[in-house]
Design an enzyme around this catalytic site. Structure first.
Site, PDB file in Angstrom:
ATOM      1  N   ASP A   1      -4.281   3.653   7.713  1.00 27.84           N
ATOM      2  CA  ASP A   1      -3.065   4.077   6.999  1.00 27.84           C
ATOM      3  C   ASP A   1      -2.841   5.575   7.134  1.00 27.84           C
ATOM      4  OD1 ASP A   1      -2.786   1.422   6.367  1.00 27.84           O
ATOM      5  OD2 ASP A   1      -3.399   1.626   4.276  1.00 27.84           O
TER       6      ASP A   1
ATOM      7  N   GLU B   1      -1.651  -4.727  -1.874  1.00 30.23           N
ATOM      8  CA  GLU B   1      -1.369  -5.613  -0.731  1.00 30.23           C
ATOM      9  C   GLU B   1      -1.558  -7.090  -1.050  1.00 30.23           C
ATOM     10  OE1 GLU B   1      -0.364  -4.846   2.752  1.00 30.23           O
ATOM     11  OE2 GLU B   1       0.231  -2.904   1.975  1.00 30.23           O
TER      12      GLU B   1
ATOM     13  N   ASP C   1      -6.960  -6.441   2.349  1.00 30.79           N
ATOM     14  CA  ASP C   1      -7.449  -6.742   3.706  1.00 30.79           C
ATOM     15  C   ASP C   1      -8.750  -6.023   4.054  1.00 30.79           C
ATOM     16  OD1 ASP C   1      -6.832  -4.193   4.886  1.00 30.79           O
ATOM     17  OD2 ASP C   1      -4.786  -4.839   5.270  1.00 30.79           O
TER      18      ASP C   1
ATOM     19  N   ASP D   1      -7.449  -2.159  -0.736  1.00 31.94           N
ATOM     20  CA  ASP D   1      -6.491  -3.008  -0.019  1.00 31.94           C
ATOM     21  C   ASP D   1      -7.146  -4.388   0.130  1.00 31.94           C
ATOM     22  OD1 ASP D   1      -5.128  -4.329   2.166  1.00 31.94           O
ATOM     23  OD2 ASP D   1      -4.443  -2.383   2.909  1.00 31.94           O
TER      24      ASP D   1
ATOM     25  N   ASP E   1     -10.245  -0.524   3.304  1.00 30.89           N
ATOM     26  CA  ASP E   1      -9.111  -1.052   4.054  1.00 30.89           C
ATOM     27  C   ASP E   1      -9.551  -1.402   5.473  1.00 30.89           C
ATOM     28  OD1 ASP E   1      -6.441  -1.421   5.117  1.00 30.89           O
ATOM     29  OD2 ASP E   1      -5.698   0.104   3.727  1.00 30.89           O
TER      30      ASP E   1
ATOM     31  N   HIS F   1       0.793  -1.228   0.000  1.00 26.93           N
ATOM     32  CA  HIS F   1       0.000   0.000   0.000  1.00 26.93           C
ATOM     33  C   HIS F   1       0.828   1.283   0.000  1.00 26.93           C
ATOM     34  CE1 HIS F   1      -4.522   0.885   0.878  1.00 26.93           C
ATOM     35  NE2 HIS F   1      -4.064   1.550  -0.165  1.00 26.93           N
TER      36      HIS F   1
ATOM     37  N   HIS G   1      -7.434  -0.968   7.728  1.00 28.44           N
ATOM     38  CA  HIS G   1      -6.575  -0.026   8.453  1.00 28.44           C
ATOM     39  C   HIS G   1      -6.789   1.399   7.936  1.00 28.44           C
ATOM     40  CE1 HIS G   1      -4.543  -3.984   8.068  1.00 28.44           C
ATOM     41  NE2 HIS G   1      -4.275  -3.813   9.351  1.00 28.44           N
TER      42      HIS G   1
ATOM     43  N   HIS H   1       3.737   1.386   4.460  1.00 28.15           N
ATOM     44  CA  HIS H   1       2.413   1.102   3.891  1.00 28.15           C
ATOM     45  C   HIS H   1       1.293   1.595   4.817  1.00 28.15           C
ATOM     46  CE1 HIS H   1       1.492  -3.162   5.758  1.00 28.15           C
ATOM     47  NE2 HIS H   1       2.006  -2.345   6.636  1.00 28.15           N
TER      48      HIS H   1
HETATM   49  C1  DIR Z   1      -0.236  -0.781  10.329  1.00 31.17           C
HETATM   50  C2  DIR Z   1      -0.552  -0.664   8.861  1.00 31.17           C
HETATM   51  N1  DIR Z   1      -1.161  -0.017  11.116  1.00 31.17           N
HETATM   52  C3  DIR Z   1       1.178  -0.240  10.494  1.00 31.17           C
HETATM   53  N2  DIR Z   1      -1.147  -1.778   8.429  1.00 31.17           N
HETATM   54  C4  DIR Z   1      -1.636  -2.102   7.209  1.00 31.17           C
HETATM   55  O1  DIR Z   1       2.097  -0.980  10.194  1.00 31.17           O
HETATM   56  O2  DIR Z   1       1.320   0.906  10.861  1.00 31.17           O
HETATM   57  N3  DIR Z   1      -2.247  -1.317   6.388  1.00 31.17           N
HETATM   58  N4  DIR Z   1      -1.521  -3.352   6.843  1.00 31.17           N
HETATM   59  O3  DIR Z   1      -2.998  -1.693   5.360  1.00 31.17           O
HETATM   60 MN    MN Z   2      -4.833  -2.771   5.361  1.00 27.28          MN
HETATM   61 MN    MN Z   3      -3.684  -0.395   3.551  1.00 27.69          MN
END
Ligand code: DIR
Ligand code: MN
Ligand code: MN
Ligand code: MN
Length: 305
Positions: A126, A269, A226, A224, A122, A95, A124, A139
């Site tokens: 991000d 992703e 996920d 994404d 998503d 991402h 998350h 990401h």
């Molecule tokens: C997660 C991000 N909060 C980090 N994660 C993802 O690493 O700061 N985002 N997978 O899509």
């Molecule tokens: Mn994600």
């Molecule tokens: Mn993401």
């Protein structure tokens, strides 16, 4: 409008390897054929490489910062170029790709004096910056970057950040403490899975698409893997249970198509190395096809209200 496929085999946005296989997995799953079958002319610009960049220090807190800057510069320019010629689909890659894809398409709409909107699908938010991330994985930062948060040293400057109220995030179920705190003071439209359970996914999406339409905006969609429930989309490094169902995801894509507003798309992703027989790549290809017009039956374009 032509569709332009832009492969970004990048893995620099997080430590787990495998997303670099994504672009070819989408091609193998038949992305070009699916879109050609819907009547589009598809141009595949192949796989990019990062622009020249400084070497990364393996001990640094931020993982592959310089390589990610290199990718951002390359994707930014390619995205701007592609916007003038068609509808770009950015094939990730992780991402962190969106630092460059959204940076580039937003630079294009800035030039055209068109408001930019961003739909982020998503688990998350991000919304980190390189200063707030605890994983050190970039990401987790693109929404922070394109909305103009501070702390992105070395990355290209965003002339006109995307206004917070032009951003909608759907599918949330994993938000870090620093992100939650920072998000609280923003006007970003953020819907977690609980709200989607309560109201359905169509309602917040229709409201957002209406906003885009009223503003005559450009709409970038960032999908994404996920966002989806891992039960049918397991090929992603950060699975979180309780994601969108396959029907919710197709409804989102079909509503995006009905709106006629999407001007650019990220598929990110996907880690084909974690998959069995390419099933997640296939799901993503089918969702892209829904966003671009695939239907079971033809339906009149539906008005949002
Ligand atoms: C997660 C991000 N909060 C980090 N994660 C993802 O690493 O700061 N985002 N997978 O899509
Ligand atoms: Mn994600
Ligand atoms: Mn993401
Ligand atoms: Mn984190």
């Amino acid at each position: 409008r032509d569709i332009i496929l832009i492969g970004a085999p990048m893995d620099s946005g997080k430590r787990r390897k495998g997303c670099l296989m994504g672009p070819d997995a989408y091609r193998t799953a038949g992305l070009t054929e699916a879109l050609t079958g819907l009547g589009y002319r598809v141009r595949d610009w192949g796989n990019l490489a990062p622009a020249e960049h400084a070497p990364d220090d393996p001990e640094a807190r931020i993982y592959k910062h310089h390589e990610t800057v290199g990718w951002t510069n390359r994707l930014w320019r390619t995205g701007q170029d592609a916007m003038a010629k068609g509808l770009p689909i950015f094939l990730g890659g992780d991402h962190a790709l969106s630092l460059g894809s959204v940076g580039g398409v937003n630079a294009y709409s800035t030039e055209k004096n068109q408001p930019q909107f961003l739909l982020w699908l998503d688990a998350h938010t991000d919304y980190h910056t390189p200063e707030t991330t605890d994983s050190g994985n970039l990401h987790g930062t693109p929404v922070g970057y394109v909305t103009g948060r501070k702390g992105f040293a070395g990355f290209p400057k965003i002339e006109r950040p995307i206004p917070e109220e032009n951003v909608c995030i759907l599918g949330l179920r994993s938000v870090d403490a620093a992100e939650r705190e920072a998000m609280q003071d923003t006007n970003i439209h953020a819907y977690d899975m609980r709200r989607i359970d309560e109201t359905g996914i169509a309602k917040p999406l229709a409201a957002f698409l209406n906003k885009v339409k009223k503003a005559n905006g450009a709409l970038h969609v960032s999908l994404d893997v996920d966002f989806l429930d891992p039960a049918f989309a397991p090929a992603v490094g950060t699975t979180v249970p309780g994601g969108a169902t396959i029907r919710e995801a197709h409804l989102v894509m079909e509503m995006i198509c009905d709106s006629g507003l999407m001007s650019s798309l990220d598929l990110v992703e996907l880690n084909p190395f974690l998959d069995e027989r390419g099933r997640t790549a296939q799901v993503m290809v089918d969702l892209a096809a829904s966003a671009l017009g695939r239907r079971v039956f033809d339906r009149p374009t539906r008005a949002f209200s």
